[in-house]
Motif scaffolding. Structure first.
Motif, PDB file in Angstrom:
ATOM      1  N   PHE A 126      38.324  -1.530   9.565  1.00 57.33           N
ATOM      2  CA  PHE A 126      37.358  -2.349   8.837  1.00 57.33           C
ATOM      3  C   PHE A 126      37.958  -3.736   8.626  1.00 57.33           C
ATOM      4  O   PHE A 126      39.164  -3.872   8.492  1.00 57.33           O
ATOM      5  CB  PHE A 126      37.041  -1.715   7.475  1.00 57.33           C
ATOM      6  N   ASP A 127      37.073  -4.748   8.580  1.00 58.56           N
ATOM      7  CA  ASP A 127      37.540  -6.129   8.399  1.00 58.56           C
ATOM      8  C   ASP A 127      37.746  -6.482   6.937  1.00 58.56           C
ATOM      9  O   ASP A 127      38.209  -7.573   6.634  1.00 58.56           O
ATOM     10  CB  ASP A 127      36.510  -7.113   8.977  1.00 58.56           C
ATOM     11  N   GLN A 128      37.333  -5.591   6.041  1.00 55.79           N
ATOM     12  CA  GLN A 128      37.446  -5.901   4.612  1.00 55.79           C
ATOM     13  C   GLN A 128      38.010  -4.695   3.876  1.00 55.79           C
ATOM     14  O   GLN A 128      38.032  -3.599   4.408  1.00 55.79           O
ATOM     15  CB  GLN A 128      36.096  -6.293   3.987  1.00 55.79           C
ATOM     16  N   SER A 129      38.475  -4.941   2.646  1.00 56.95           N
ATOM     17  CA  SER A 129      38.867  -3.794   1.823  1.00 56.95           C
ATOM     18  C   SER A 129      37.765  -3.602   0.787  1.00 56.95           C
ATOM     19  O   SER A 129      37.121  -4.566   0.361  1.00 56.95           O
ATOM     20  CB  SER A 129      40.239  -3.994   1.185  1.00 56.95           C
ATOM     21  N   PHE A 130      37.570  -2.357   0.404  1.00 60.20           N
ATOM     22  CA  PHE A 130      36.382  -2.010  -0.375  1.00 60.20           C
ATOM     23  C   PHE A 130      36.676  -1.821  -1.868  1.00 60.20           C
ATOM     24  O   PHE A 130      37.699  -1.268  -2.244  1.00 60.20           O
ATOM     25  CB  PHE A 130      35.760  -0.733   0.188  1.00 60.20           C
ATOM     26  N   ASP A 131      35.714  -2.276  -2.676  1.00 60.28           N
ATOM     27  CA  ASP A 131      35.784  -2.073  -4.128  1.00 60.28           C
ATOM     28  C   ASP A 131      35.241  -0.693  -4.489  1.00 60.28           C
ATOM     29  O   ASP A 131      35.706  -0.068  -5.444  1.00 60.28           O
ATOM     30  CB  ASP A 131      34.930  -3.132  -4.849  1.00 60.28           C
ATOM     31  N   LYS A 132      34.229  -0.258  -3.722  1.00 62.26           N
ATOM     32  CA  LYS A 132      33.574   1.018  -4.017  1.00 62.26           C
ATOM     33  C   LYS A 132      33.293   1.736  -2.691  1.00 62.26           C
ATOM     34  O   LYS A 132      32.854   1.100  -1.718  1.00 62.26           O
ATOM     35  CB  LYS A 132      32.230   0.812  -4.741  1.00 62.26           C
ATOM     36  N   VAL A 133      33.533   3.042  -2.689  1.00 65.47           N
ATOM     37  CA  VAL A 133      33.246   3.865  -1.505  1.00 65.47           C
ATOM     38  C   VAL A 133      32.446   5.076  -1.989  1.00 65.47           C
ATOM     39  O   VAL A 133      32.768   5.643  -3.041  1.00 65.47           O
ATOM     40  CB  VAL A 133      34.557   4.345  -0.839  1.00 65.47           C
TER      41      VAL A 133
END
Ligand SMILES: C[S@@+](CC[C@H](N)C(=O)[O-])C[C@H]1O[C@@H](n2cnc3c(N)ncnc32)[C@H](O)[C@@H]1O
Length: 202
Positions: free
Chosen positions: A111-118
């Motif tokens: 993924f190109d981003q890191s996630f705050d919520k999954v």
């Protein structure tokens, strides 16, 4: 295999005409579970969000109405669901807010981003190794990022107790995958209550 069994399989990996019909049903009956799960995540406009097993994309559509500066990404391994979710999220995809990936949660893509919520709604019961998958996704989560796993049991004869037992099982799964501050929420729903297990990536 009987027609009923063949149709049940369509919720695991929708394919062909039956899969399209399963997607139609998921869209019709899945709103309440998705809405509830999303409400528990307290999503902010700048959050980056990942959904695992997006189905017809009902949840992604709801999330993209809250997210403004952030990115909404979904993965699912069913081509039929990818097609339906694309239709149901056409505008947000064109705007670049929503991105859909054809991928298996057992082998996460980059993924190109890191996630705050999954989050995942009625998908985890189909995964080969939930502990491994939920452990692997932490690599793409921000510190203090939140994970929410919702399940509404649809096995024959399922009751509120079935939902509670599943909640306990998935609390253990999250613990083994390395999450902290794990809690479980129960929501009264027809025909059977749903549970959501929430954990924090410390
Ligand atoms: C019952 S549907 C739920 C869909 C959606 N979350 C909803 O609530 O409407 C389960 C979804 O999980 C997906 N799924 C199951 N196992 C998967 C896996 N290993 N990798 C990716 N997607 C998976 C299926 O393709 C299907 O779209």
């Amino acid at each position: 295999m009987g027609v009923f069994d063949k149709f049940s399989l369509q919720f695991r990996k929708p394919e062909g005409k039956l899969g399209r019909f399963a997607g139609f049903l998921m869209k019709k009956i899945g709103s309440e579970k998705n809405e509830w799960t999303i409400s528990l995540l307290d999503i902010k406009p700048d959050d980056n969000i990942l959904e695992m097993g997006f189905g017809p994309g009902v949840g992604l559509d709801m999330v993209s109405k809250v997210v403004q500066g952030g990115k909404v990404v979904g993965i699912d391994y069913s081509e039929v669901m990818l097609e339906q979710a694309r239709k149901n999220n056409k505008k947000s995809i064109q705007e670049g807010k929503v991105e859909l990936k054809l991928a298996d949660v057992n082998n996460l893509p980059d993924f190109d981003q890191s996630f705050d919520k999954v989050y995942a709604v009625n998908s985890i019961m189909f995964w080969d190794n939930p502990v491994q998958t939920l452990g692997a996704v932490r690599k793409y989560m921000k510190r203090d990022g939140i994970l929410a796993i919702t399940v509404q049991p649809f096995t024959k004869g399922a009751t509120e107790d079935t939902a509670k037992e599943l909640g306990e099982d998935y609390m253990e799964t999250l613990e083994q995958a390395g999450y902290s501050d794990i809690k479980v929420e129960l929501k009264s729903m027809k025909p059977v209550p749903a549970v959501c297990v929430i954990g924090v990536n410390k």
